[in-house]
Write a protein that holds these residues in place. Structure first.
Motif: not given
Length: 265
Positions: A18, A22, A149
């Protein structure tokens, strides 16, 4: 900002993915992982460097603690000399209080505690965060930015985390339990298992999205499906007779009580 990820198992790996998705550069993320095979996989897959925990703690501006709860004290004791007062410590270890973490770190860094759930693995987590004694609004904002995210984030008081654990932390298991029961009902009624699974899974997905997108109270959405003297109201009457609503509330109470017991232990 250098981010140190302490633990690269399923949860740590999902957080790492994540962060990279992001926009965080792989060069700004360092990882500590005691399993050599897993460490090699993470390095190859994500292009990050794996170091011993003490090295990660010394270099990172933000430390994400993503190890099993029973391993937290050992890890923090090992890295305590390297954790400075300006290092933000974000713990995703279930049941480990901010006080317990702070007691292991003499430098008194800001600590943020996170309760998340398994949909984090597909970027749809529900994460609740709270601040320790030395953490402020800016530290909460940093934690929110790191977790956004992989799902939604809510700020709570630490006293609410047992309830959060019961509702959303354990919540996916309740949904899977109900989905499993509905699939079995479809099979009982003569449907092939694959079709029953497809019907229930898409119905659950669509219903959850309706809740999120419309913002309407679930009772109103339920009433919209319940025609007078129809099939749905007949089924709901059976659920009420079986006290399903009360059973779910009792289940959440039991989970909250157990979370409190584990935290005290």
């Amino acid at each position: 900002m250098v981010i140190g990820v302490m633990g690269a198992g399923r949860l740590g790996g999902a957080v790492l993915a994540g962060l990279l998705a992001s926009g965080h550069a792989a060069g700004d993320i360092i990882v500590a992982e005691k399993d050599a095979a897993r460490a090699a996989d993470v390095a190859d897959q994500h292009g990050v460097v794996v170091h011993p925990p003490t090295v990660v703690a010394a270099r990172a501006d933000v430390l994400l603690i993503v190890v099993k709860p029973q391993d937290v004290t050992v890890l923090l004791t090992e890295i305590a000399p390297q954790v400075g007062a300006g290092t933000l410590v974000v713990s995703l270890a279930a049941g480990v209080t901010t006080t317990a973490i702070e007691q292991c770190l003499p430098s008194r860094p800001p600590v943020i505690r996170v309760m998340t759930n398994t949909p984090l693995l597909i970027g749809e987590a529900m994460s609740a965060i709270c601040a320790g004694q030395h953490a402020g609004q800016e530290h909460l904002a940093t934690a929110e930015a790191l977790l956004a995210p992989v799902g939604q984030v809510a700020r709570v008081g630490e006293a609410q985390l047992d309830a959060v654990t019961a509702l959303s932390g354990s919540g996916p298991a309740y949904f899977f339990y109900l989905v499993e029961a509905l699939v079995e009902a479809g099979v009982l009624l003569g449907l092939p298992r694959a079709l029953a699974t497809q019907l229930v899974t898409q119905t659950a997905t669509g219903s959850a999205l309706m809740l999120r997108e419309t913002g309407e109270h679930p009772a109103l959405l339920r009433e919209a499906v319940s025609s007078p003297a129809g099939t749905t109201i007949a089924a709901l009457r059976q659920l009420d007779r079986a006290a399903v609503r009360a059973a779910l509330m009792d289940a959440c109470q039991a989970a909250s009580d157990r979370s409190r017991e584990l935290g005290q232990a």
